[in-house]
Design an enzyme around this catalytic site. Structure first.
Site, short mmCIF file in Angstrom:
data_model
loop_
_atom_site.label_atom_id
_atom_site.label_comp_id
_atom_site.label_asym_id
_atom_site.label_seq_id
_atom_site.Cartn_x
_atom_site.Cartn_y
_atom_site.Cartn_z
N HIS A 10 -13.21 7.59 -2.77
CA HIS A 10 -13.01 6.30 -3.43
C HIS A 10 -12.90 6.49 -4.93
CE1 HIS A 10 -14.45 1.99 -4.41
NE2 HIS A 10 -13.17 1.99 -4.16
N GLU A 43 -16.46 8.24 -5.40
CA GLU A 43 -17.45 8.19 -4.33
C GLU A 43 -16.89 8.97 -3.14
OE1 GLU A 43 -19.62 3.87 -5.12
OE2 GLU A 43 -17.72 3.88 -4.05
N SER A 60 -11.49 0.61 -0.35
CA SER A 60 -12.66 0.14 -1.09
C SER A 60 -13.57 -0.71 -0.23
CB SER A 60 -12.29 -0.65 -2.35
OG SER A 60 -10.97 -0.96 -2.44
N ASN A 83 -19.95 -0.93 -5.33
CA ASN A 83 -19.66 -2.31 -4.95
C ASN A 83 -20.80 -2.98 -4.19
OD1 ASN A 83 -17.23 -2.63 -6.22
ND2 ASN A 83 -16.03 -1.91 -4.49
N1 LIG Z 1 -6.49 -1.42 -6.99
C1 LIG Z 1 -7.75 -1.02 -7.12
O1 LIG Z 1 -8.42 -1.31 -8.12
C2 LIG Z 1 -8.37 -0.15 -6.06
C3 LIG Z 1 -9.49 0.62 -6.40
C4 LIG Z 1 -10.04 1.48 -5.45
C5 LIG Z 1 -9.49 1.51 -4.18
N2 LIG Z 1 -8.40 0.74 -3.88
C6 LIG Z 1 -7.84 0.87 -2.52
O2 LIG Z 1 -6.68 1.67 -2.61
C7 LIG Z 1 -5.72 1.26 -1.62
C8 LIG Z 1 -4.41 0.93 -2.30
O3 LIG Z 1 -4.60 -0.07 -3.27
P1 LIG Z 1 -3.54 -0.34 -4.42
O4 LIG Z 1 -4.15 -1.32 -5.34
O5 LIG Z 1 -3.01 0.92 -4.95
O6 LIG Z 1 -2.36 -1.09 -3.57
P2 LIG Z 1 -0.84 -1.30 -3.97
O7 LIG Z 1 -0.41 -2.56 -3.29
O8 LIG Z 1 -0.62 -1.15 -5.43
O9 LIG Z 1 -0.09 -0.07 -3.25
C9 LIG Z 1 -0.06 0.09 -1.86
C10 LIG Z 1 1.19 0.91 -1.51
O10 LIG Z 1 1.09 1.30 -0.16
C11 LIG Z 1 2.36 1.19 0.43
N3 LIG Z 1 2.17 1.08 1.87
C12 LIG Z 1 1.72 0.03 2.58
N4 LIG Z 1 1.63 0.35 3.89
C13 LIG Z 1 2.00 1.65 3.99
C14 LIG Z 1 2.09 2.57 5.06
N5 LIG Z 1 1.78 2.22 6.31
N6 LIG Z 1 2.50 3.82 4.81
C15 LIG Z 1 2.82 4.20 3.55
N7 LIG Z 1 2.78 3.37 2.50
C16 LIG Z 1 2.35 2.11 2.72
C17 LIG Z 1 2.97 -0.02 -0.22
O11 LIG Z 1 4.39 0.00 -0.11
C18 LIG Z 1 2.49 0.14 -1.67
O12 LIG Z 1 3.40 0.88 -2.45
C19 LIG Z 1 -6.37 0.11 -0.87
O13 LIG Z 1 -7.00 0.62 0.26
C20 LIG Z 1 -7.39 -0.41 -1.87
O14 LIG Z 1 -8.47 -1.05 -1.23
C21 LIG Z 1 -7.83 -0.08 -4.79
#
Ligand SMILES: NC(=O)c1ccc[n+]([C@@H]2O[C@H](COP(=O)([O-])OP(=O)(O)OC[C@H]3O[C@@H](n4cnc5c(N)ncnc54)[C@H](O)[C@@H]3O)[C@@H](O)[C@H]2O)c1
Length: 505
Positions: A144, A156, A123, A194
């Protein structure tokens, strides 16, 4: 270019909140889906959680039991990246850290076939920077999704500097085939949503910091007058103050600390004090057991004026004249050249928020912009210490006679809704001029991504060509920090059909 074939397996790497949601979307669309997470056991847990969500869809009659069973059979947790070798698309949703994402994609490139599309769900990081780790960044895009991915339609589709058109189109068509509404977007800080949504939070916080009104009043005005689904304070309490602030901070930093995106000191203090919002019981509001929700300021009943004199064209508030007449109040229209205003029997004036302050004029009450004055249930008024009490009382009584609640706020130029909408419109014009996205895609993104009642361009058309520019120009005079400086794009838009005589000097 067509969407990824349904027989082609999709991998989701990182099976937290977003990974699970994206995997569910691809799965329900019909793909075989592989799940991989760095923490052993998490991919299995994610598969179980997705399975449970599919059960709930069956209970709600949104999925047949047979489709659920088939989907479950297509969902395979993977114990290593090597098991993703046959995938046609890998969507990454791991930790939001550039080095972690780059390391992952470097490794993935050695595993998957040359024609496998690679996507990040980042994001806030630059898609170009993440893809920079790849030997072939042409097949790398940003996809996204918004949380919760299975429910929110917007995606996106971000092209980095090196992304080739074929890959971007394939990602776009695939998102569409999955039932999503994709929008195409260049790789700039905050992408579309954003980036353009920042003033919604920033202006509400700024009015609060300027002692203009309390959070409950600002939220009520944004909802009941602006037509926004939620106010900025309640929404950031829901999102999490830390999460919302970190997005603001990242966009601001990425724009080299452009003052137009500056974070809020008040929000900083809130985060520093650990009041993160609903998730820990306190944010701008108190959610603990027994806590009372503060009421917005609502003025006591006042007598309506017997008549008003309408001078000039009220622009976006033009509908008020018919409403005032319908309320049985006489409207005398005068074609004056003094500007556009309603003159009250006391001699005081009622003027639509325009970026100036009440204190600059003799006896002026400003009223805020409404999305639709007929449907608005509340209207904000602002007055200065020099405004005659009778003028404020008549203005209050006038809107009350139209069936509106009235919130009186401080003498803040541009008030609440007007400055917020003007800045959103400005950032949207600026984004188009900078090649971020098209007008249509920006409108779609803001309606679907953050639930705005109108897209910025739809809103801009309703308000009139010059409205946002004139308001920001006035605000910029009063706050020359640059925060309100209208963009060149908005300037061009405002004057596009208003050619001056003579030649440039
Ligand atoms: N949460 C939101 O609202 C949201 C919305 C849009 C985009 N995002 C983006 O999505 C991505 C994930 O966010 P999230 O909220 O799901 O995070 P999260 O913490 O819920 O999940 C992340 C997962 O990735 C795993 N992980 C970490 N490093 C890793 C690696 N090297 N290889 C494989 N697995 C790995 C972790 O163990 C965890 O299970 C981020 O880039 C975030 O910016 C989040």
């Amino acid at each position: 270019m067509t969407a990824l074939d349904l027989s082609s397996p999709v991998a989701v790497v990182g099976t937290g909140t977003m990974g699970q949601g994206i995997a569910q979307v691809a799965l329900v669309a019909g793909h075989p889906v592989r799940l991989y997470d760095a923490v052993p056991g998490r991919a299995d847990d994610a598969a179980a959680a997705i399975g449970a969500r599919l059960d709930r869809l069956v209970e709600k009659d949104r999925l047949t039991a047979a489709d659920r069973d088939a989907a479950r059979a297509r969902l395979l947790p993977a114990a290593s990246l090597a098991e993703l070798a046959d995938c046609g698309l890998v969507v990454e949703a791991v930790l939001e850290r550039l080095d972690v994402k780059q390391d992952l994609f470097r490794e993935l490139e050695g595993v998957v076939a040359d024609d496998c599309l690679l996507a990040t769900n980042t994001s806030s990081l630059s898609v170009t920077a993440v893809g920079g780790a790849l030997a072939n960044p042409g097949r790398f895009v940003g996809l996204h999704f918004f949380n919760p991915a299975p429910l929110l339609p917007l995606v996106e589709v971000i092209s980095g500097f090196a992304t080739d058109v074929t890959s971007a189109t394939r990602a776009y068509e695939t998102a569409r085939a999955w039932g999503k509404t994709p929008v195409a977007c260049a790789d700039t800080p905050g992408f579309i949503v954003n980036r353009i949504a920042r003033p919604f939070y920033a202006e509400a916080f700024a009015v609060y910091e300027a002692q203009g009104a309390d959070p409950a009043t600002i939220d009520a005005v944004l909802r009941e007058s602006g037509g926004f689904r939620m106010g900025a304070f309640e929404l950031t309490d829901l999102i999490g103050q830390d999460v919302n602030e970190s997005v603001t901070h990242s966009v601001w930093q990425s724009f080299f600390q452009d003052v137009r995106f500056a974070p809020s000191l008040a929000q900083r203090r809130l985060v520093e004090s650990g009041r993160l919002g609903r998730k820990n019981g306190q944010g701008w509001y108190d959610y603990r057991d027994g806590a009372e929700r503060p009421e917005p300021h609502t003025a006591e009943p006042a007598a309506p004026p017997a008549h008003v004199v309408a001078e000039g064209d009220l622009g976006p508030a033009g509908e008020l004249l018919a409403m005032i007449r319908e309320a049985g109040i006489e409207v005398r229209e005068e074609d004056e050249d003094h500007g556009t205003r309603l003159v009250l029997p006391s001699g005081g004036q009622l003027v639509l928020a325009d970026g100036q302050t009440s204190v600059e004029f003799r006896d002026v009450v400003y009223f805020d912009l409404a999305l639709d004055y007929r449907r608005a249930t509340r209207v904000a008024l602002s007055a200065s210490q020099d405004t005659a009490p009778q003028t404020l009382a008549e203005a209050t009584g006038l809107f009350q006679a139209l069936g509106k609640k009235v919130s009186v706020i401080g003498d803040v130029p541009g008030m609440i809704v007007a400055r917020t909408v003007a800045r959103i419109v400005d950032l949207a014009h600026d984004a188009v001029a900078k090649g971020v996205a098209t007008e249509e895609d920006i409108d779609t993104a803001m309606r679907l991504g953050v639930n705005y009642p109108l897209g910025p361009f739809e809103w801009s058309r309703r308000l009139g060509r010059n409205w946002a520019y004139a308001l920001l120009d006035d605000l910029h005079l009063r706050d020359p920090s640059g925060r309100y400086a209208p963009s060149l794009a908005l300037y061009r838009h405002a004057y596009a059909s208003d050619k001056r005589e003579g030649s440039p000097s």
